[in-house]
Design a protein around this motif. Structure first.
Motif, PDB file in Angstrom:
ATOM      1  N   TYR A  52       0.835  -1.201   0.000  1.00  0.00           N
ATOM      2  CA  TYR A  52       0.000   0.000   0.000  1.00  0.00           C
ATOM      3  C   TYR A  52       0.871   1.253   0.000  1.00  0.00           C
ATOM      4  CZ  TYR A  52      -2.962   3.721   1.857  1.00  0.00           C
ATOM      5  OH  TYR A  52      -3.601   4.923   2.051  1.00  0.00           O
ATOM      6  N   VAL A  53       0.520   2.215  -0.911  1.00  0.00           N
ATOM      7  CA  VAL A  53       1.280   3.464  -0.975  1.00  0.00           C
ATOM      8  C   VAL A  53       0.406   4.697  -0.766  1.00  0.00           C
ATOM      9  CG1 VAL A  53       3.169   2.584  -2.383  1.00  0.00           C
ATOM     10  CG2 VAL A  53       1.085   3.397  -3.513  1.00  0.00           C
ATOM     11  N   PRO A 128     -10.609   2.351   3.709  1.00  0.00           N
ATOM     12  CA  PRO A 128     -10.363   1.381   2.627  1.00  0.00           C
ATOM     13  C   PRO A 128      -9.158   0.488   2.874  1.00  0.00           C
ATOM     14  CG  PRO A 128     -10.836   3.556   1.729  1.00  0.00           C
ATOM     15  CD  PRO A 128     -10.649   3.727   3.201  1.00  0.00           C
ATOM     16  N   GLU A 129      -8.101   1.021   3.481  1.00  0.00           N
ATOM     17  CA  GLU A 129      -6.901   0.212   3.723  1.00  0.00           C
ATOM     18  C   GLU A 129      -7.201  -0.953   4.659  1.00  0.00           C
ATOM     19  OE1 GLU A 129      -2.325   0.693   5.396  1.00  0.00           O
ATOM     20  OE2 GLU A 129      -3.691   2.414   5.359  1.00  0.00           O
ATOM     21  N   LEU A 130      -7.891  -0.654   5.783  1.00  0.00           N
ATOM     22  CA  LEU A 130      -8.263  -1.734   6.697  1.00  0.00           C
ATOM     23  C   LEU A 130      -9.245  -2.696   6.044  1.00  0.00           C
ATOM     24  CD1 LEU A 130      -8.735   0.209  10.066  1.00  0.00           C
ATOM     25  CD2 LEU A 130      -6.772  -1.168   9.353  1.00  0.00           C
ATOM     26  N   TYR A 131     -10.175  -2.168   5.287  1.00  0.00           N
ATOM     27  CA  TYR A 131     -11.190  -2.998   4.649  1.00  0.00           C
ATOM     28  C   TYR A 131     -10.561  -4.011   3.689  1.00  0.00           C
ATOM     29  CZ  TYR A 131     -15.217  -4.206   1.715  1.00  0.00           C
ATOM     30  OH  TYR A 131     -16.181  -4.874   1.000  1.00  0.00           O
ATOM     31  N   LEU A 132      -9.504  -3.607   2.990  1.00  0.00           N
ATOM     32  CA  LEU A 132      -8.903  -4.484   1.986  1.00  0.00           C
ATOM     33  C   LEU A 132      -7.858  -5.437   2.560  1.00  0.00           C
ATOM     34  CD1 LEU A 132      -8.430  -2.029  -1.021  1.00  0.00           C
ATOM     35  CD2 LEU A 132     -10.114  -3.855  -0.815  1.00  0.00           C
ATOM     36  N   PHE A 133      -7.106  -5.015   3.565  1.00  0.00           N
ATOM     37  CA  PHE A 133      -5.905  -5.763   3.923  1.00  0.00           C
ATOM     38  C   PHE A 133      -5.878  -6.281   5.358  1.00  0.00           C
ATOM     39  CE2 PHE A 133      -4.541  -2.370   0.897  1.00  0.00           C
ATOM     40  CZ  PHE A 133      -4.525  -3.179  -0.222  1.00  0.00           C
ATOM     41  N   LYS A 134      -6.766  -5.804   6.251  1.00  0.00           N
ATOM     42  CA  LYS A 134      -6.682  -6.236   7.638  1.00  0.00           C
ATOM     43  C   LYS A 134      -7.322  -7.593   7.853  1.00  0.00           C
ATOM     44  CE  LYS A 134      -5.348  -5.413  11.835  1.00  0.00           C
ATOM     45  NZ  LYS A 134      -3.926  -5.237  12.166  1.00  0.00           N
ATOM     46  N   VAL A 135      -8.481  -7.814   7.242  1.00  0.00           N
ATOM     47  CA  VAL A 135      -9.229  -9.064   7.391  1.00  0.00           C
ATOM     48  C   VAL A 135      -9.425  -9.666   6.003  1.00  0.00           C
ATOM     49  CG1 VAL A 135     -11.375 -10.111   8.234  1.00  0.00           C
ATOM     50  CG2 VAL A 135     -10.369  -8.201   9.465  1.00  0.00           C
ATOM     51  N   GLN A 179     -20.913  -2.026  16.375  1.00  0.00           N
ATOM     52  CA  GLN A 179     -19.871  -1.066  16.042  1.00  0.00           C
ATOM     53  C   GLN A 179     -18.624  -1.299  16.897  1.00  0.00           C
ATOM     54  OE1 GLN A 179     -20.046   1.618  13.472  1.00  0.00           O
ATOM     55  NE2 GLN A 179     -17.924   1.088  13.913  1.00  0.00           N
ATOM     56  N   GLU A 180     -18.822  -1.642  18.165  1.00  0.00           N
ATOM     57  CA  GLU A 180     -17.671  -1.947  19.014  1.00  0.00           C
ATOM     58  C   GLU A 180     -16.914  -3.167  18.504  1.00  0.00           C
ATOM     59  OE1 GLU A 180     -19.270  -2.420  22.885  1.00  0.00           O
ATOM     60  OE2 GLU A 180     -19.602  -0.263  23.234  1.00  0.00           O
ATOM     61  N   MET A 181     -17.625  -4.207  18.086  1.00  0.00           N
ATOM     62  CA  MET A 181     -16.966  -5.397  17.564  1.00  0.00           C
ATOM     63  C   MET A 181     -16.249  -5.109  16.247  1.00  0.00           C
ATOM     64  SD  MET A 181     -17.478  -7.770  19.777  1.00  0.00           S
ATOM     65  CE  MET A 181     -17.067  -9.241  18.855  1.00  0.00           C
ATOM     66  N   VAL A 182     -16.853  -4.304  15.382  1.00  0.00           N
ATOM     67  CA  VAL A 182     -16.219  -3.943  14.105  1.00  0.00           C
ATOM     68  C   VAL A 182     -14.931  -3.166  14.352  1.00  0.00           C
ATOM     69  CG1 VAL A 182     -16.500  -2.474  12.071  1.00  0.00           C
ATOM     70  CG2 VAL A 182     -18.326  -4.026  12.731  1.00  0.00           C
ATOM     71  N   ASN A 183     -14.974  -2.250  15.301  1.00  0.00           N
ATOM     72  CA  ASN A 183     -13.755  -1.502  15.630  1.00  0.00           C
ATOM     73  C   ASN A 183     -12.688  -2.417  16.221  1.00  0.00           C
ATOM     74  OD1 ASN A 183     -15.093   0.795  14.766  1.00  0.00           O
ATOM     75  ND2 ASN A 183     -15.709   1.411  16.820  1.00  0.00           N
ATOM     76  N   LYS A 184     -13.109  -3.369  17.026  1.00  0.00           N
ATOM     77  CA  LYS A 184     -12.148  -4.279  17.648  1.00  0.00           C
ATOM     78  C   LYS A 184     -11.459  -5.146  16.603  1.00  0.00           C
ATOM     79  CE  LYS A 184     -11.844  -7.901  21.175  1.00  0.00           C
ATOM     80  NZ  LYS A 184     -12.612  -8.688  22.191  1.00  0.00           N
ATOM     81  N   PHE A 185     -12.180  -5.612  15.612  1.00  0.00           N
ATOM     82  CA  PHE A 185     -11.602  -6.449  14.565  1.00  0.00           C
ATOM     83  C   PHE A 185     -10.962  -5.627  13.443  1.00  0.00           C
ATOM     84  CE2 PHE A 185     -14.158  -9.586  16.662  1.00  0.00           C
ATOM     85  CZ  PHE A 185     -13.547 -10.805  16.411  1.00  0.00           C
ATOM     86  N   GLU A 186     -11.079  -4.302  13.507  1.00  0.00           N
ATOM     87  CA  GLU A 186     -10.478  -3.395  12.523  1.00  0.00           C
ATOM     88  C   GLU A 186     -10.912  -3.756  11.093  1.00  0.00           C
ATOM     89  OE1 GLU A 186      -6.285  -3.498  13.120  1.00  0.00           O
ATOM     90  OE2 GLU A 186      -6.361  -2.318  14.972  1.00  0.00           O
ATOM     91  N   LEU A 187     -12.227  -3.817  10.922  1.00  0.00           N
ATOM     92  CA  LEU A 187     -12.770  -4.113   9.595  1.00  0.00           C
ATOM     93  C   LEU A 187     -12.782  -2.890   8.692  1.00  0.00           C
ATOM     94  CD1 LEU A 187     -15.804  -6.411  10.488  1.00  0.00           C
ATOM     95  CD2 LEU A 187     -13.460  -7.056   9.940  1.00  0.00           C
ATOM     96  N   GLY A 188     -12.623  -1.701   9.245  1.00  0.00           N
ATOM     97  CA  GLY A 188     -12.669  -0.487   8.432  1.00  0.00           C
ATOM     98  C   GLY A 188     -14.072  -0.113   7.991  1.00  0.00           C
TER      99      GLY A 188
END
Length: 322
Positions: A52-53, A128-135, A179-188
């Protein structure tokens, strides 16, 4: 060294043209692969050799050609939707509904009763970065989290709360926990809304439950009607009672004042009478006759020693006839 014109015959002009075509094709491919467009509702995520750049805003953009930089389009401004327990055909989101709808909507409430719950989760891509690459698969992960949170929230309440009065509270609690669970898993992702759709008891007992619910509604309606009648009759009776009390108090005050006035007048007369009894008697007699005589009609008063009263009587007779 001199150039011999005969050497032109040994040159292959087709190969020479090929040498010019290859750079032109490469240049065209480079230009074609370096220009891209980001739509208004999306944001581009640029990778260089898989790393990612940067993010690319909507509009015409440029990148390094020949897949040195690759771009993934993420719809950050589009509201996405996931359906649970049912599915609407024609959706653009491939993760909008699943094939296990019957299992999704079957739940157990806190009082160990069964209920069928259908709901919708509306969300947006926030990072978008978390959405694509974190999970690996954020949309499927969101479905699992949504189902887990909804079962937890429903399991903390009775079946009556789930089906009737507790719907809004369930939506609010589910939104907060999800929302708390989404933030915890860093889904973006950003959860916009959790909305309950059809919430019913299981089909075999649905008719009986509806009858009980209808009876409760009729009971509440009768209570409301009785309260309305009470609120209408009681204030009116209270007003009438207050009016009669005030009228009685006014009458009592009037009688007391009149009695006190009579007493004061009698005392005043008594005082004067004690001072001059004969004069007071005569004055009282005259005042009394002044009030009585006008009410007696036409009367003839004569002295007891008077004589020859017949003409007066005749005059009285004639005047009566006239």
């Amino acid at each position: 060294m001199k150039f011999d014109p005969d050497d032109w015959r040994d040159i292959d002009f087709r190969q020479l043209r090929l040498l010019w075509v290859i750079p032109a094709v490469l240049l065209a491919l480079a230009v074609f692969s370096s220009v891209y467009t980001v739509q208004a509702e999306s944001e581009g995520v640029v990778l260089r050799f898989g790393k990612y750049v940067r993010n690319a805003e909507p509009g015409l953009r440029f990148k390094l050609p020949f897949n040195i930089e690759r771009v993934f389009m993420v719809p950050v401004k589009r509201q996405l939707k996931q359906e649970f327990g049912f599915g609407t055909s024609g959706g653009t989101n491939p993760n909008q509904f699943s094939a296990e709808q019957t299992l999704e909507r079957g739940m157990v409430t806190g009082d160990l009763n069964a209920a069928t719950v259908e709901w919708i989760v509306q969300y947006r891509v926030q990072d978008p970065e978390l959405y694509l690459f974190k999970v690996r698969n954020p949309d499927n992960t969101l479905r699992d989290l949504s189902e887990s949170v909804m079962r937890t929230v429903v399991g903390d309440r009775t079946v009556d709360e789930v089906i009737t009065v507790g719907r809004q509270e369930i939506e609010s609690d589910a939104l907060t926990q999800l929302q708390e669970m989404v933030n915890k898993f860093e889904l973006g992702l950003s959860i916009d809304q959790v909305q309950l759709k059809n919430v019913n008891p299981p089909l075999p007992v649905q008719r009986s439950f509806n009858e009980v619910n209808q009876a409760q509604q009729e009971r509440e309606q009768l209570i409301n009607v009785a309260n309305g009648e009470y609120n209408k009759v009681v204030p009116r009776a209270s007003g009438e009672a207050e009016q009669k009390i005030q009228a009685a108090e006014g009458y009592a005050l009037k009688r007391v004042n009149e009695a006190e006035g009579d007493v004061a007048r009698f005392n005043a007369v008594m005082t004067e009478y004690l001072k001059a009894p004969e004069v007071t008697k005569q004055r009282i007699y005259v005042e009394t006759m002044r009030q009585i005589v006008p009410k007696l009609g036409k009367k003839i008063i004569i002295d007891e020693n008077a004589s020859q009263i017949l003409p007066l009587l005749q005059l009285s007779t004639e005047s009566t006839k006239n």
